[in-house]
Motif scaffolding. Structure first.
Motif, PDB file in Angstrom:
ATOM      1  N   GLY A  10      -9.557  -3.073  -5.880  1.00  9.36           N
ATOM      2  CA  GLY A  10     -10.865  -3.416  -5.835  1.00  9.36           C
ATOM      3  C   GLY A  10     -11.307  -4.311  -4.507  1.00  9.36           C
ATOM      4  O   GLY A  10     -10.520  -4.573  -3.761  1.00  9.36           O
ATOM      5  N   VAL A  11     -12.526  -4.457  -4.799  1.00 10.17           N
ATOM      6  CA  VAL A  11     -13.202  -5.506  -3.425  1.00 10.17           C
ATOM      7  C   VAL A  11     -14.321  -6.199  -3.955  1.00 10.17           C
ATOM      8  O   VAL A  11     -15.078  -5.938  -4.568  1.00 10.17           O
ATOM      9  CB  VAL A  11     -13.743  -4.300  -2.019  1.00 10.17           C
ATOM     10  CG1 VAL A  11     -14.517  -4.990  -1.213  1.00 10.17           C
ATOM     11  CG2 VAL A  11     -12.680  -3.317  -1.706  1.00 10.17           C
ATOM     12  N   GLU A  12     -13.852  -7.576  -3.384  1.00  7.52           N
ATOM     13  CA  GLU A  12     -15.083  -8.577  -3.709  1.00  7.52           C
ATOM     14  C   GLU A  12     -15.838  -8.929  -2.554  1.00  7.52           C
ATOM     15  O   GLU A  12     -15.357  -9.166  -1.315  1.00  7.52           O
ATOM     16  CB  GLU A  12     -14.204  -9.778  -4.169  1.00  7.52           C
ATOM     17  CG  GLU A  12     -13.399  -9.624  -5.428  1.00  7.52           C
ATOM     18  CD  GLU A  12     -14.254  -9.793  -6.758  1.00  7.52           C
ATOM     19  OE1 GLU A  12     -15.434 -10.315  -6.521  1.00  7.52           O
ATOM     20  OE2 GLU A  12     -13.975  -9.339  -7.779  1.00  7.52           O
ATOM     21  N   GLY A  28      -5.926  -8.523   1.761  1.00  6.49           N
ATOM     22  CA  GLY A  28      -6.685  -8.815   3.155  1.00  6.49           C
ATOM     23  C   GLY A  28      -8.234  -8.964   2.951  1.00  6.49           C
ATOM     24  O   GLY A  28      -8.783  -9.073   1.924  1.00  6.49           O
ATOM     25  N   VAL A  29      -8.627  -9.662   4.145  1.00  9.55           N
ATOM     26  CA  VAL A  29     -10.263 -10.026   4.105  1.00  9.55           C
ATOM     27  C   VAL A  29     -10.614  -9.137   5.455  1.00  9.55           C
ATOM     28  O   VAL A  29      -9.772  -8.817   6.266  1.00  9.55           O
ATOM     29  CB  VAL A  29     -10.417 -11.402   4.199  1.00  9.55           C
ATOM     30  CG1 VAL A  29      -9.936 -11.905   2.696  1.00  9.55           C
ATOM     31  CG2 VAL A  29      -9.588 -12.029   5.251  1.00  9.55           C
ATOM     32  N   GLU A  57     -15.353  -9.401   2.965  1.00 14.74           N
ATOM     33  CA  GLU A  57     -15.029  -8.466   1.801  1.00 14.74           C
ATOM     34  C   GLU A  57     -13.764  -9.152   1.851  1.00 14.74           C
ATOM     35  O   GLU A  57     -12.915  -9.493   2.740  1.00 14.74           O
ATOM     36  CB  GLU A  57     -14.890  -7.139   2.134  1.00 14.74           C
ATOM     37  CG  GLU A  57     -16.306  -6.355   2.199  1.00 14.74           C
ATOM     38  CD  GLU A  57     -16.177  -4.753   2.459  1.00 14.74           C
ATOM     39  OE1 GLU A  57     -17.161  -4.292   2.337  1.00 14.74           O
ATOM     40  OE2 GLU A  57     -15.014  -4.558   2.951  1.00 14.74           O
ATOM     41  N   VAL A  58     -13.223  -9.227   0.221  1.00 14.47           N
ATOM     42  CA  VAL A  58     -11.995  -9.441  -0.074  1.00 14.47           C
ATOM     43  C   VAL A  58     -11.224  -8.047  -0.674  1.00 14.47           C
ATOM     44  O   VAL A  58     -11.875  -7.720  -1.657  1.00 14.47           O
ATOM     45  CB  VAL A  58     -11.802 -10.596  -0.986  1.00 14.47           C
ATOM     46  CG1 VAL A  58     -10.331 -10.924  -1.441  1.00 14.47           C
ATOM     47  CG2 VAL A  58     -12.395 -11.933  -0.153  1.00 14.47           C
ATOM     48  N   HIS A  59      -9.978  -7.946  -0.072  1.00 11.04           N
ATOM     49  CA  HIS A  59      -9.421  -6.611  -0.820  1.00 11.04           C
ATOM     50  C   HIS A  59      -8.428  -6.854  -1.473  1.00 11.04           C
ATOM     51  O   HIS A  59      -7.276  -7.751  -1.492  1.00 11.04           O
ATOM     52  CB  HIS A  59      -8.933  -5.794   0.591  1.00 11.04           C
ATOM     53  CG  HIS A  59     -10.264  -5.288   1.490  1.00 11.04           C
ATOM     54  ND1 HIS A  59     -10.714  -3.952   1.253  1.00 11.04           N
ATOM     55  CD2 HIS A  59     -10.612  -5.752   2.506  1.00 11.04           C
ATOM     56  CE1 HIS A  59     -11.640  -3.802   2.077  1.00 11.04           C
ATOM     57  NE2 HIS A  59     -11.697  -4.915   2.884  1.00 11.04           N
ATOM     58  N   VAL A  77      -3.210 -15.099   3.799  1.00  8.37           N
ATOM     59  CA  VAL A  77      -3.707 -13.747   4.131  1.00  8.37           C
ATOM     60  C   VAL A  77      -5.224 -13.966   5.097  1.00  8.37           C
ATOM     61  O   VAL A  77      -5.063 -13.365   5.821  1.00  8.37           O
ATOM     62  CB  VAL A  77      -4.072 -12.930   2.846  1.00  8.37           C
ATOM     63  CG1 VAL A  77      -4.806 -11.811   3.093  1.00  8.37           C
ATOM     64  CG2 VAL A  77      -2.611 -12.772   2.043  1.00  8.37           C
ATOM     65  N   VAL A  78      -5.811 -15.028   4.525  1.00 12.02           N
ATOM     66  CA  VAL A  78      -7.248 -15.320   5.197  1.00 12.02           C
ATOM     67  C   VAL A  78      -6.869 -15.718   6.637  1.00 12.02           C
ATOM     68  O   VAL A  78      -7.630 -15.155   7.714  1.00 12.02           O
ATOM     69  CB  VAL A  78      -7.939 -16.081   4.424  1.00 12.02           C
ATOM     70  CG1 VAL A  78      -9.141 -16.179   5.254  1.00 12.02           C
ATOM     71  CG2 VAL A  78      -8.254 -15.611   3.125  1.00 12.02           C
ATOM     72  N   ARG A  79      -5.771 -16.201   6.796  1.00 14.58           N
ATOM     73  CA  ARG A  79      -5.601 -16.766   8.331  1.00 14.58           C
ATOM     74  C   ARG A  79      -5.254 -15.676   9.409  1.00 14.58           C
ATOM     75  O   ARG A  79      -5.753 -15.541  10.286  1.00 14.58           O
ATOM     76  CB  ARG A  79      -4.450 -17.954   8.247  1.00 14.58           C
ATOM     77  CG  ARG A  79      -4.084 -18.345   9.727  1.00 14.58           C
ATOM     78  CD  ARG A  79      -2.725 -19.035   9.877  1.00 14.58           C
ATOM     79  NE  ARG A  79      -2.543 -19.958   8.684  1.00 14.58           N
ATOM     80  CZ  ARG A  79      -1.518 -20.008   8.050  1.00 14.58           C
ATOM     81  NH1 ARG A  79      -0.605 -18.796   8.110  1.00 14.58           N
ATOM     82  NH2 ARG A  79      -1.132 -21.022   7.185  1.00 14.58           N
ATOM     83  N   ARG A  80      -4.578 -14.752   8.756  1.00  9.45           N
ATOM     84  CA  ARG A  80      -4.262 -13.644   9.451  1.00  9.45           C
ATOM     85  C   ARG A  80      -5.638 -12.751  10.054  1.00  9.45           C
ATOM     86  O   ARG A  80      -5.639 -12.231  10.899  1.00  9.45           O
ATOM     87  CB  ARG A  80      -3.323 -12.468   8.651  1.00  9.45           C
ATOM     88  CG  ARG A  80      -2.154 -12.878   7.871  1.00  9.45           C
ATOM     89  CD  ARG A  80      -1.248 -11.836   7.919  1.00  9.45           C
ATOM     90  NE  ARG A  80      -1.666 -11.060   6.968  1.00  9.45           N
ATOM     91  CZ  ARG A  80      -0.963 -11.075   5.584  1.00  9.45           C
ATOM     92  NH1 ARG A  80      -0.183 -12.228   5.278  1.00  9.45           N
ATOM     93  NH2 ARG A  80      -1.385 -10.338   4.894  1.00  9.45           N
TER      94      ARG A  80
END
Length: 414
Positions: free
Chosen positions: A145-147, A127-128, A138-140, A161-164
């Motif tokens: 981890g988290v970026e 997820g983001v 944030e990217v989960h 996933v980003v589109r969601r």
């Protein structure tokens, strides 16, 4: 604008193009998160890029030079005919494209990605989300981890996933038909003969309720034959059609294989049925056709690219070009912007409408070539040309449109 950190979700062609664009434009750090642990270069699907789009993208620096491509010049439309085993050509259409092997194109894009880019395999994004009041993202990750960074690019395909996060209600819609795909070593053509098929020609085999496009592509070990067959109704053999999916190479069921053989025997000129029958089961797969137009292609510090932004039916022959054009527009927007908001606004302005137009054109092409096929057996060149213009609906051609006036316009016959 210079500086900042960018995380690209998805490391295929679009992901590599966006990572390179961000690095060239001056990002401090660019990270690519690719879910696959294997070699993307092993993917053997074929694709085509219009000559004008390739020239434009090469000049922009988005399409690296030297990637193997096979020249195409003509598209011959063929219908079954008792007079000959290869059928009757009812239209010979200009087709100024080059074909590519997906894996070799990706490999060229990956090799051209700047060394400063941190490209990671085997990373699953779950997820983001917005962070720091919307000023970061944030990217989960599946490992917990988290970026975090200034911008997240969703280059993660039609199941993005980003589109969601950008557009929660947007999801691909099933078009009502499927396609079969396959490819094989072109040297196998010796078993059936090549006299019916010049190397630079694309053949479209036409039948009631569908059509099949066959052309050569470069491969790691020489030319290969690539084909895409669209048909209605879909086979009732365990395909799940309510969620974007496919039967990958090597996993086509016996029932599906029998259905394909029956279709070839019934609808194809004998020569072209024998050509497709040269494909090994491990190189054959089934893919339901979907399309999607996402109204917002950005939200906060999230941006959608390639198939994550719009899913276009393959009839338009524009998928790779569209992804590379998206990256070109992103880099141009970055270079002319002073803030992140300006980057995102510039990208939306350049690519939002373009994606929707591609979806609309591909829907028209799908209706005409699969869902509502014309009486192919009675068509002559004049009929075919008028039918084609009706599909274009005023668009200059297939393969995507020019990004700037300086690029030569497509011939309206294409």
């Amino acid at each position: 604008m210079r500086g900042g950190t960018v995380t690209v979700v998805g490391g295929s062609i679009a992901g590599c193009a966006f990572a390179s664009a961000a690095a060239r434009a001056g990002a401090d750090a660019v990270t690519v998160l690719e879910r696959s642990e294997g070699r993307l270069a092993d993917r053997g699907l074929g694709l085509c890029v219009h000559d004008d789009r390739a020239a434009e993208l090469t000049a922009a620096g988005t399409l690296p030079p030297g990637i193997a491509a096979h020249r195409l010049a003509r598209r011959r439309w063929v219908v079954r005919d008792p007079a000959g085993p290869a059928g009757r050509v009812f239209w010979d259409q200009p087709f100024p494209f080059h074909s590519y092997h997906w894996g070799l194109l990706w490999q060229g894009m990956r090799e051209a990605t700047p060394a400063s880019v941190d490209y990671r395999h085997g990373v699953t994004v779950t997820g983001v989300a917005a962070a720091d009041g919307g000023d970061r993202a944030e990217v989960h990750l599946a490992d917990g981890g988290v970026e975090a960074g200034d911008l997240v690019v969703g280059a993660d395909g039609y199941r993005s996933v980003v589109r969601r996060a950008v557009s929660p209600d947007s999801r691909p819609d099933y078009a009502g038909y499927i396609c079969w795909r396959g490819n094989f070593d072109a040297r196998r053509l010796a078993a059936v003969g090549e006299e019916h098929w010049p190397s630079e020609a694309v053949t479209t085999v036409c039948f009631e309720g569908g059509s099949c496009v066959v052309y050569r592509i470069p491969g790691p070990d020489g030319l290969r034959v690539n084909w895409v067959l669209y048909a209605v109704p879909p086979p009732a053999a365990g395909l799940r059609l309510d969620d974007p999916t496919s039967f990958p190479p090597g996993r086509v069921t016996a029932e599906l294989a029998v259905g394909l053989t029956a279709l070839l025997d019934h609808a194809f000129p004998p020569y072209w049925a024998r050509v497709l029958a040269l494909t090994d089961p491990e190189d054959t797969f089934v893919q339901p056709i979907y399309d999607l137009e996402t109204a917002p292609i950005t939200a906060g510090r999230l941006l959608l690219a390639g198939d994550a932004a719009t899913v276009v039916r393959p009839h338009n022959t524009s998928g790779a070009a569209k992804a590379l054009q998206d990256a070109t527009a992103f880099e141009a927007a970055w270079r002319s912007a002073a803030t992140w908001d300006e980057v995102l606004h510039g990208y939306r302005s350049a690519r939002g409408a373009a994606g929707r137009e591609l979806v609309a054109l591909a829907r028209r092409l799908g209706r005409a070539q699969v869902e509502r096929t014309p009486p192919w057996s009675t068509m002559r060149p004049g009929d075919a040309h008028a039918w084609w213009q009706d599909q274009l609906g005023g668009a200059p051609g297939i393969g995507g449109q020019a990004m700037c006036p300086a690029t030569a316009a497509q011939d309206p016959r294409h």
